[in-house]
Design an enzyme around this catalytic site. Structure first.
Site, PDB file in Angstrom:
ATOM      1  N   LYS B  88     -24.319  13.309 -67.081  1.00  7.36           N
ATOM      2  CA  LYS B  88     -25.391  12.320 -67.227  1.00  7.36           C
ATOM      3  C   LYS B  88     -26.722  13.049 -67.420  1.00  7.36           C
ATOM      4  O   LYS B  88     -26.950  14.102 -66.829  1.00  7.36           O
ATOM      5  CB  LYS B  88     -25.441  11.433 -65.980  1.00  7.36           C
ATOM      6  CG  LYS B  88     -26.424  10.279 -66.087  1.00  7.36           C
ATOM      7  CD  LYS B  88     -26.347   9.372 -64.863  1.00  7.36           C
ATOM      8  CE  LYS B  88     -27.333   8.224 -64.955  1.00  7.36           C
ATOM      9  NZ  LYS B  88     -27.259   7.309 -63.808  1.00  7.36           N
ATOM     10  N   SER B 165     -26.442   2.493 -64.630  1.00  6.99           N
ATOM     11  CA  SER B 165     -27.209   3.239 -65.588  1.00  6.99           C
ATOM     12  C   SER B 165     -26.439   4.401 -66.233  1.00  6.99           C
ATOM     13  O   SER B 165     -26.895   4.924 -67.243  1.00  6.99           O
ATOM     14  CB  SER B 165     -28.476   3.773 -64.904  1.00  6.99           C
ATOM     15  OG  SER B 165     -28.150   4.741 -63.933  1.00  6.99           O
ATOM     16  N   SER B 190     -24.691   2.629 -60.151  1.00  6.52           N
ATOM     17  CA  SER B 190     -24.700   3.154 -61.520  1.00  6.52           C
ATOM     18  C   SER B 190     -23.484   3.971 -61.938  1.00  6.52           C
ATOM     19  O   SER B 190     -23.406   4.420 -63.081  1.00  6.52           O
ATOM     20  CB  SER B 190     -25.947   4.011 -61.738  1.00  6.52           C
ATOM     21  OG  SER B 190     -27.073   3.187 -61.820  1.00  6.52           O
TER      22      SER B 190
END
Lengths: 118, 485
Positions: B88, B165, B190
């Site tokens: 990420k 997210s 997330s």
């Protein structure tokens, strides 16, 4: 499954958790303007109006917290017990000055260059 | 152990793949080139990556190949040898641009690896790239990306969101046909949210289980790094790689790390599971029926199912979470000012004017909104009513979960109340309605409890995720239960 269900779910949630403000709602244009200034953010007039509406609505939802009696409850800063961790203060190799400076365009004589302080 | 639905059947199991790499049955360099080519192709269509780190990947592949030839003893026990790992974009990889999805960090190339990435590299994992996310993690649909960033699309239906997210992480995990594991990050859901919307497994570990060193903070008391994989084996393998104490991170837990892979297919007979009844009211019918089918499956395998009530976490979780997360975010983001790293501009005016100019032009709307909200919740006069109150309710929420874990091995709810929404639907939502979507996931995050998304939709249609929550440091129970699917 369409839009109705999504919006429906939202409305239901809102109703379920009761959005009636239990505290005096204090968010207005002037407060948002002050908060933006404290946060070093410049907002246009339209943005201030928009944020005032949106943040007022969010704070209304937050006011549900007021329903809970927390008189004898301790605060949690972390979710699990954490002990203070100390280590020996031994110097180690770090980034070179040259490497650190690679990350910024504004530099002079081996230092970062910043805006005027006074 | 089954692979998640819709995965191409020819996809090789990660363990078999690692074995083939060690025995040189697969040429790692050729394989890496192929994987990069496929990633570029997928990315063009779906936008899962902010950066594809192809030079680093090839360099790592060459180095591993050399080691296999010259020093087999070094590589023979490596768990991720040659496996593609996506990271990420808020987790630092040395030399690769790291933006956390924000324009204010454009151009920032970290001088060091985060501890999670360092451990992945030590086990032979190859870094494929940095995955797309909401700016600083502020969102549940990956639509709050920073200025100039692309919004990732759902891998099953491009008109829908892939969740957030860690949206890019969920998407590439579903779509890659080569062995791949993602690491994502969760503050309020997330990891499990995009795993649910994309139809993959995602595990958010206990707070402190995985070091946050090298993670770009959103809210320090809530942030956790964790794996997403197309099967439970990948999740277990990655979790045992990245977990453990780190001298660089004082909140990382000094507690032994389990061999999580050993929990796979260990049987779940007589495990006690509580179904959280409040999470089933007013949810999407298709979500409900798929989760009920998932619960039936656990029962068929011998788990004991009972309904429980968790009123406080469901009613108070959202407000508590958003007060605390915004408060912490507003202080964390104070450091971004156009100096030292990331975006910078021509130095003009005094420091307040310069910082204001950079912050106002580089942050997106949701970031500004959360900074203002968090600053309000911490402001003199309101701090007791919001921030302090929320820290106390957080104690009560944790207490309520702990009470249930005296009796139950795991608790279950849907991961999200809805199916992945269409972008056209999301456009119509107000910010407060975005926040409400996290109703299922915020409370386990507030309590720092490990939670796993299991894809339960069975017909290859729009994915549905079931969330299994465990007690602190009982990730093993989640792996056991997840391996039934």
């Amino acid at each position: 499954v369409g839009e109705e269900i999504l919006i429906f779910s939202c409305t239901k949630f809102l109703n379920n958790i009761s959005i009636r403000p239990t505290m005096k709602t204090i968010i207005d244009f002037k407060i948002v303007e002050h908060l933006a200034k404290l946060s070093r953010l410049e907002l246009s007039n339209e943005e201030k109006i928009q944020f005032t509406d949106e943040i007022k609505e969010i704070i209304d939802v937050f006011s549900v917290l007021d329903k809970v009696d927390t008189d004898k409850v301790p605060s949690s800063i972390q979710p699990v017990d954490i002990k203070n961790v100390l280590r020996q203060d031994e110097p180690e190799e770090s980034f070179s000055q040259e490497d650190a400076l690679k990350l910024d365009h504004n530099k002079k004589d081996g230092y970062f260059k910043g805006p005027k302080a006074v | 152990m089954a692979t998640s639905r819709g995965q191409k059947q020819f996809k090789m199991n990660t363990r078999e793949f690692v074995k083939s790499i060690k025995e040189e049955e697969i040429d790692l360099i050729e394989h890496t080139h192929k994987a990069i080519k496929e990633t570029h192709k997928i990315n063009k269509e779906y936008g899962f990556f902010n950066t594809i780190s192809e030079d680093l990947a090839i360099e790592q592949a060459k180095e591993i190949k050399k080691q296999i030839k010259n020093n087999y003893n070094i590589v023979k026990n490596k768990k991720l040898l040659g496996v593609m790992v996506s990271v990420k974009d808020n987790i630092c990889v040395k030399g690769i641009e790291c933006t956390a999805g924000s324009n204010i960090l454009r151009g920032y190339k970290p001088l060091f690896d985060s501890t999670a990435v360092k451990r992945i590299k030590e086990e032979g994992g190859i870094i494929l790239g940095k995955t797309a996310q909401d700016e600083f993690g502020f969102g549940s649909f990956s639509v709050n990306v920073g200025k100039g960033f692309q919004i990732p699309k759902n891998p099953v239906d491009k008109t829908r969101s892939c969740g957030g997210s860690s949206g890019g992480a969920g998407g590439i995990t579903k779509k890659a046909t080569f062995p791949h594991i993602a690491i994502g990050e969760s503050t309020g859901g997330s990891i499990v949210n995009p795993a649910a919307f994309c139809g993959v497994f995602g595990l958010c570990p206990t707070y402190g289980r995985v070091s946050r060193y090298g993670l770009i903070d959103y809210a320090n008391s809530l942030d956790k790094i964790g794996p997403l994989g197309s099967d439970i084996g990948d999740v277990a393998l990655m979790l045992e790689t990245i977990s453990g104490y780190d001298i660089n991170e004082s909140t990382s837990l000094d507690y032994p790390v389990d061999e999580y892979s050993d929990y796979i297919n260990k049987g779940i007979k007589n495990m006690k599971i509580g179904i959280i009844k409040e999470t089933f009211s007013d949810i999407d019918k298709s979500v409900e029926s798929n989760i009920r089918a998932g619960i039936d499956k656990l029962e068929e395998h011998g788990a004991k199912i009972q309904e429980i009530s968790l009123k406080l976490p469901i009613e108070q979780g959202l407000a508590t979470y958003y007060v605390l997360a915004s408060s912490e975010a507003s202080t964390n983001l104070a450091k971004y000012c156009g100096m030292r790293y990331g975006s910078s501009q021509r130095l003009e005016g005094n420091f307040n004017e310069y910082f204001t100019k950079v912050r106002s032009s580089e942050f997106g709307d949701e970031v500004k909104r959360r900074i203002i909200l968090g600053t309000f919740a911490r402001m003199s006069g309101y701090r007791d009513a919001y921030y302090l109150k929320a820290t106390k309710i957080r104690s009560m929420i944790t207490e309520e979960y702990k009470k249930h874990f005296k009796k139950y091995d795991a608790l279950i709810s849907p991961t999200t109340p809805i199916l992945p929404p269409k972008f056209s639907e999301i456009e119509k939502l107000k910010p407060v309605q975005h926040y409400l979507m996290d109703v299922m996931t915020v409370s386990p995050n507030l309590a720092g409890l490990p939670h796993l998304n299991v894809p339960v939709e069975d017909s290859g249609e729009i994915p549905v995720g079931m969330m299994i929550i465990g007690d602190h440091l009982k990730e093993g129970n989640l792996i056991k239960l997840g391996s039934v699917f």
